[in-house]
Design an enzyme around this catalytic site. Structure first.
Site, PDB file in Angstrom:
ATOM      1  NE  ARG A  91      -4.230  -1.585   0.220  1.00  8.71           N
ATOM      2  CZ  ARG A  91      -5.347  -1.583   0.947  1.00  8.71           C
ATOM      3  NH1 ARG A  91      -5.599  -0.590   1.761  1.00  8.71           N
ATOM      4  NH2 ARG A  91      -6.214  -2.545   0.815  1.00  8.71           N
ATOM      5  NE  ARG A 107      -7.135   5.588   1.684  1.00 12.49           N
ATOM      6  CZ  ARG A 107      -8.017   4.812   2.298  1.00 12.49           C
ATOM      7  NH1 ARG A 107      -9.206   5.290   2.624  1.00 12.49           N
ATOM      8  NH2 ARG A 107      -7.728   3.571   2.596  1.00 12.49           N
ATOM      9  NE  ARG A 136      -9.095   7.877  -6.725  1.00 14.44           N
ATOM     10  CZ  ARG A 136      -9.646   7.139  -5.779  1.00 14.44           C
ATOM     11  NH1 ARG A 136      -8.878   6.417  -4.982  1.00 14.44           N
ATOM     12  NH2 ARG A 136     -10.952   7.094  -5.630  1.00 14.44           N
ATOM     13  CG  ASP A 151      -8.863  -3.101  -4.703  1.00 13.08           C
ATOM     14  OD1 ASP A 151      -8.360  -2.414  -3.805  1.00 13.08           O
ATOM     15  OD2 ASP A 151      -9.674  -4.021  -4.486  1.00 13.08           O
ATOM     16  CE1 TYR A 194     -13.435  -7.506   1.753  1.00  8.29           C
ATOM     17  CE2 TYR A 194     -11.634  -8.519   0.552  1.00  8.29           C
ATOM     18  CZ  TYR A 194     -12.078  -7.634   1.510  1.00  8.29           C
ATOM     19  OH  TYR A 194     -11.186  -6.883   2.218  1.00  8.29           O
TER      20      TYR A 194
END
Ligand code: CP3
Length: 363
Positions: free
Chosen positions: A23, A27, A36, A74, A165
């Site tokens: 990661r 962010r 973004r 992703d 998921y």
């Protein structure tokens, strides 16, 4: 041409430890947040704009000087491209239109989405899948061109983490519904896991065929499984992904891409995870690195600084980094990384300092 340190570590050539961060794109970087905001697209849509994905991929390499880039994408992308209704809800994670919990829902999925073709050459939802697949390959090619000598790591979610998921329909703490399905309807479980192995294996192989020179398979949620369930109901499908990857070739070099296999809470099954066909196991922050190295003889290891330490005073971080580097020397190869992803609140200058420290220590 000398081999980049990441690939050297993955192929058992001892040398200074390379460093990258799970990661690392995202962010914690102001330039990522700006990108973004400028693009104004939801997460999965942004992943499918090649210029945007390539730019977000390269940003952390420019800023931190890490030894590898990881594709900005992703684990949900192959599901989206195969026709599953999924969004990433900010602060929540992947949320599906509906869960796939029954034999009927799973039959419907495997019959109507994705067809029987491969991901790169799809029948069934050919248009979406084809365009999306092209966008991913283009993002890889653009990033690889800009990265030069720095290798790009392609990645995918392992079948269990994807199935977790899909059965739950959203993030879950203990994946009870997924574990219940595996136990109570092995036929439906086999169908779902086989489908996940196929879409995610093709996704990973296509990144390598477009230029990624290493790969990471994330089985983030395997920590909720017992070793026996892992071995019987999960590992065979992860092995299919590893076999699919082993058949893919990196353009130009013609080599296969070595595989890093990572999960959290994975200490009891590290050896089993290595045995699915990994060259390297990712070690989470809760696992003692020296112990982990003993569990996987002959394999490289990656890890495992606790992401929580990124908030600690520098002398605490420095001591922990040096300890991990010293411990890693016992393995045939060691890649310095965190024990899970970079938290979004991380001060990125701390990451840059860690990269400098790892590089200085290796000189
Ligand atoms: O730098 C990198 O590591 C590359 C990019 C990457 C992303 N997701 C981008 C992303 C990677 C390797 C992933 C993998 C991924 N995605 C995993 C496996 C890794 C792990 O953490 O165990 C999982 C479980 C997912 C699913 C997912 N996607 C989650 C749980 C989230 C977080 C949701 C939130 O807002 O808290 C995402 C979204 C996501 N994927 C973001 C990024 C940069 C943040 C969304 C944003 O920036 O808008």
């Amino acid at each position: 041409m000398t081999m980049p340190p990441l690939l050297a570590a993955l192929t058992g050539r001892r040398g200074p430890a390379p460093v990258w961060f799970m990661r690392q794109a995202g962010r914690s970087l102001p330039e990522y947040r700006q990108l973004r905001a400028r693009v104004g697209l939801p997460m999965l849509e942004a992943c499918l704009v090649p210029e945007v994905a390539a730019e977000a991929t390269v940003q952390p390499v420019r800023r931190h000087g890490v030894d590898a880039a990881v594709l900005f994408s992703d684990i949900m992308i192959p599901l989206r491209l195969a026709g599953v209704g999924v969004e990433i809800e900010p602060g929540v994670g992947p949320v599906l239109d509906h869960p796939y919990r029954t034999r009927q829902a799973i039959d419907e999925l495997t019959r109507h989405s994705y067809g029987s073709g491969s991901w790169t050459d799809a029948a069934g939802n050919a248009r979406d899948c084809g365009e999306g697949a092209r966008a991913v390959r283009q993002a890889v090619a653009l990033a690889v061109r800009e990265l030069g000598e720095t290798p790009l790591i392609g990645f995918a979610g392992a079948p269990f983490t994807l199935a977790a998921y899909m059965v739950e329909g959203r993030p879950s703490r203990d994946h009870l519904a997924a574990r219940a399905l595996a136990a109570s309807d092995p036929g439906a479980w086999d169908e779902l896991m086989g489908w996940c192995a196929r879409v995610t294996g093709d996704f990973l192989a296509s990144q390598v065929e477009a230029g990624a020179s290493a790969a990471q398979l994330f089985d983030s949620w395997v920590g909720s499984l017992s070793p026996r369930v892992y071995r019987d109901s999960v590992a065979p499908y992860s092995r299919r992904v590893a076999s699919r990857l082993a058949r893919a070739r990196v353009p130009v070099t013609g080599r296969r891409a070595p595989l890093i296999h990572f999960g959290t809470g994975s200490a009891p099954i590290l050896a089993d995870m290595a045995a699915v066909g990994a060259d390297c196991v990712g070690v989470d922050w809760k696992t003692d690195l020296a112990w982990a190295i003993e569990q996987v003889p002959g394999k490289a290891v990656q890890g495992n600084l606790d992401p929580a330490l990124l908030q600690a005073p520098w002398d605490v971080i420095e001591q922990a980094v040096r300890h991990i580097l010293a411990t890693g020397r016992a393995a045939p190869g060691h890649i310095f990384n965190l024990g899970h992803g970079v938290p979004p609140t991380t001060d990125p200058t701390v990451l840059t300092h860690i990269v400098e420290l790892v590089h200085d220590a290796g000189r």
